[in-house]
Design a protein around this motif. Sequence first.
Motif, mmCIF file in Angstrom:
data_model
loop_
_atom_site.group_PDB
_atom_site.id
_atom_site.type_symbol
_atom_site.label_atom_id
_atom_site.label_comp_id
_atom_site.label_asym_id
_atom_site.label_seq_id
_atom_site.Cartn_x
_atom_site.Cartn_y
_atom_site.Cartn_z
ATOM 1 N N THR A 32 28.108 10.845 -15.994
ATOM 2 C CA THR A 32 28.982 10.262 -14.979
ATOM 3 C C THR A 32 30.205 11.133 -14.688
ATOM 4 O O THR A 32 31.122 10.688 -13.996
ATOM 5 C CB THR A 32 29.463 8.877 -15.444
ATOM 6 O OG1 THR A 32 30.204 9.026 -16.659
ATOM 7 C CG2 THR A 32 28.320 7.930 -15.647
ATOM 8 N N GLU A 33 30.222 12.356 -15.169
ATOM 9 C CA GLU A 33 31.411 13.214 -15.063
ATOM 10 C C GLU A 33 31.826 13.457 -13.611
ATOM 11 O O GLU A 33 33.007 13.405 -13.277
ATOM 12 C CB GLU A 33 31.150 14.547 -15.768
ATOM 13 C CG GLU A 33 32.362 15.412 -15.924
ATOM 14 C CD GLU A 33 33.385 14.834 -16.872
ATOM 15 O OE1 GLU A 33 34.578 15.074 -16.638
ATOM 16 O OE2 GLU A 33 33.002 14.136 -17.825
ATOM 17 N N GLU A 34 30.885 13.730 -12.725
ATOM 18 C CA GLU A 34 31.216 13.992 -11.318
ATOM 19 C C GLU A 34 31.831 12.754 -10.663
ATOM 20 O O GLU A 34 32.823 12.850 -9.930
ATOM 21 C CB GLU A 34 29.957 14.421 -10.572
ATOM 22 C CG GLU A 34 30.219 14.836 -9.139
ATOM 23 C CD GLU A 34 28.948 15.310 -8.453
ATOM 24 O OE1 GLU A 34 28.818 15.041 -7.250
ATOM 25 O OE2 GLU A 34 28.096 15.933 -9.127
ATOM 26 N N PHE A 35 31.262 11.592 -10.938
ATOM 27 C CA PHE A 35 31.803 10.341 -10.406
ATOM 28 C C PHE A 35 33.209 10.104 -10.949
ATOM 29 O O PHE A 35 34.113 9.710 -10.201
ATOM 30 C CB PHE A 35 30.873 9.177 -10.765
ATOM 31 C CG PHE A 35 31.411 7.840 -10.364
ATOM 32 C CD1 PHE A 35 31.403 7.454 -9.034
ATOM 33 C CD2 PHE A 35 31.916 6.967 -11.315
ATOM 34 C CE1 PHE A 35 31.901 6.216 -8.655
ATOM 35 C CE2 PHE A 35 32.415 5.732 -10.947
ATOM 36 C CZ PHE A 35 32.401 5.349 -9.607
ATOM 37 N N ASP A 36 33.396 10.339 -12.246
ATOM 38 C CA ASP A 36 34.709 10.155 -12.859
ATOM 39 C C ASP A 36 35.752 11.058 -12.213
ATOM 40 O O ASP A 36 36.877 10.629 -11.937
ATOM 41 C CB ASP A 36 34.649 10.448 -14.362
ATOM 42 C CG ASP A 36 33.773 9.456 -15.107
ATOM 43 O OD1 ASP A 36 33.451 8.401 -14.545
ATOM 44 O OD2 ASP A 36 33.407 9.759 -16.260
ATOM 45 N N GLN A 37 35.386 12.301 -11.963
ATOM 46 C CA GLN A 37 36.329 13.238 -11.355
ATOM 47 C C GLN A 37 36.670 12.834 -9.921
ATOM 48 O O GLN A 37 37.813 13.015 -9.481
ATOM 49 C CB GLN A 37 35.762 14.666 -11.384
ATOM 50 C CG GLN A 37 35.676 15.258 -12.771
ATOM 51 C CD GLN A 37 37.021 15.263 -13.490
ATOM 52 O OE1 GLN A 37 38.059 15.511 -12.911
ATOM 53 N NE2 GLN A 37 36.972 14.967 -14.779
ATOM 54 N N SER A 38 35.716 12.285 -9.185
ATOM 55 C CA SER A 38 36.018 11.830 -7.820
ATOM 56 C C SER A 38 36.984 10.651 -7.845
ATOM 57 O O SER A 38 37.879 10.558 -6.993
ATOM 58 C CB SER A 38 34.738 11.476 -7.070
ATOM 59 O OG SER A 38 34.118 10.353 -7.646
ATOM 60 N N ILE A 39 36.833 9.742 -8.802
ATOM 61 C CA ILE A 39 37.764 8.615 -8.938
ATOM 62 C C ILE A 39 39.149 9.130 -9.314
ATOM 63 O O ILE A 39 40.166 8.676 -8.764
ATOM 64 C CB ILE A 39 37.250 7.603 -9.992
ATOM 65 C CG1 ILE A 39 35.942 6.962 -9.542
ATOM 66 C CG2 ILE A 39 38.303 6.545 -10.295
ATOM 67 C CD1 ILE A 39 36.048 6.104 -8.314
ATOM 68 N N ILE A 40 39.216 10.079 -10.243
ATOM 69 C CA ILE A 40 40.503 10.639 -10.664
ATOM 70 C C ILE A 40 41.200 11.325 -9.498
ATOM 71 O O ILE A 40 42.410 11.160 -9.296
ATOM 72 C CB ILE A 40 40.306 11.601 -11.855
ATOM 73 C CG1 ILE A 40 39.935 10.811 -13.105
ATOM 74 C CG2 ILE A 40 41.552 12.443 -12.099
ATOM 75 C CD1 ILE A 40 39.495 11.669 -14.272
ATOM 76 N N SER A 41 40.469 12.080 -8.680
ATOM 77 C CA SER A 41 41.096 12.753 -7.539
ATOM 78 C C SER A 41 41.550 11.748 -6.491
ATOM 79 O O SER A 41 42.590 11.931 -5.859
ATOM 80 C CB SER A 41 40.155 13.781 -6.935
ATOM 81 O OG SER A 41 39.046 13.160 -6.350
ATOM 82 N N TYR A 42 40.808 10.649 -6.312
ATOM 83 C CA TYR A 42 41.226 9.602 -5.372
ATOM 84 C C TYR A 42 42.526 8.966 -5.836
ATOM 85 O O TYR A 42 43.456 8.780 -5.049
ATOM 86 C CB TYR A 42 40.130 8.544 -5.234
ATOM 87 C CG TYR A 42 40.530 7.395 -4.347
ATOM 88 C CD1 TYR A 42 40.481 7.509 -2.973
ATOM 89 C CD2 TYR A 42 40.980 6.205 -4.902
ATOM 90 C CE1 TYR A 42 40.862 6.459 -2.153
ATOM 91 C CE2 TYR A 42 41.372 5.146 -4.096
ATOM 92 C CZ TYR A 42 41.305 5.283 -2.724
ATOM 93 O OH TYR A 42 41.698 4.243 -1.915
ATOM 94 N N GLU A 109 38.912 12.645 -23.131
ATOM 95 C CA GLU A 109 40.327 12.853 -22.861
ATOM 96 C C GLU A 109 40.755 11.998 -21.683
ATOM 97 O O GLU A 109 40.006 11.799 -20.740
ATOM 98 C CB GLU A 109 40.596 14.318 -22.544
ATOM 99 C CG GLU A 109 40.396 15.228 -23.724
ATOM 100 C CD GLU A 109 40.771 16.664 -23.378
ATOM 101 O OE1 GLU A 109 41.592 16.868 -22.472
ATOM 102 O OE2 GLU A 109 40.219 17.559 -24.027
ATOM 103 N N ARG A 110 41.990 11.522 -21.753
ATOM 104 C CA ARG A 110 42.552 10.768 -20.646
ATOM 105 C C ARG A 110 42.975 11.739 -19.550
ATOM 106 O O ARG A 110 43.356 12.858 -19.839
ATOM 107 C CB ARG A 110 43.742 9.956 -21.115
ATOM 108 C CG ARG A 110 43.373 8.910 -22.148
ATOM 109 C CD ARG A 110 44.592 8.171 -22.596
ATOM 110 N NE ARG A 110 45.135 7.338 -21.543
ATOM 111 C CZ ARG A 110 44.878 6.045 -21.394
ATOM 112 N NH1 ARG A 110 44.084 5.461 -22.261
ATOM 113 N NH2 ARG A 110 45.403 5.357 -20.415
ATOM 114 N N PRO A 111 42.936 11.307 -18.293
ATOM 115 C CA PRO A 111 43.411 12.185 -17.215
ATOM 116 C C PRO A 111 44.890 12.495 -17.408
ATOM 117 O O PRO A 111 45.671 11.641 -17.822
ATOM 118 C CB PRO A 111 43.200 11.353 -15.943
ATOM 119 C CG PRO A 111 42.259 10.276 -16.321
ATOM 120 C CD PRO A 111 42.389 10.059 -17.788
#
Length: 121
Positions: A32-42, A109-111
Amino acid sequence: MQNWLFDIRSRSFVLLVVGFVILSLLVHFQITEEFDQSIISYVSGHVGNPLFDTAMQIITESGDSFYMLGFGVLMLLIKKTRRIGITLMILIVLSTILTGYIKCGMDRERPDFDYEGAPFP
């Protein structure tokens, strides 16, 4: 004999446990790393929006176990809902312990955000 807490053989309980295990494995193996990164960037793109910051604070604090413990104590005080209150208190303790172990097991790791948002009420 009446099931006191819940029936662990119920279809919905089994489906929830299976779904949780599958989702945990997906996160653990970083699928789920790609999905997680898209949520973090949003989220990082909306930092500083007072409405968004307040909504995120409410969502964060709604999962706090102290509020749930207060609700459980309230349920224990009312005679008609005492059984539900006991069940809620047991589940709060179990979920808090389980959450600690799962967080250590996932070891993600936390963002890294610098908070630039609106002050919380």
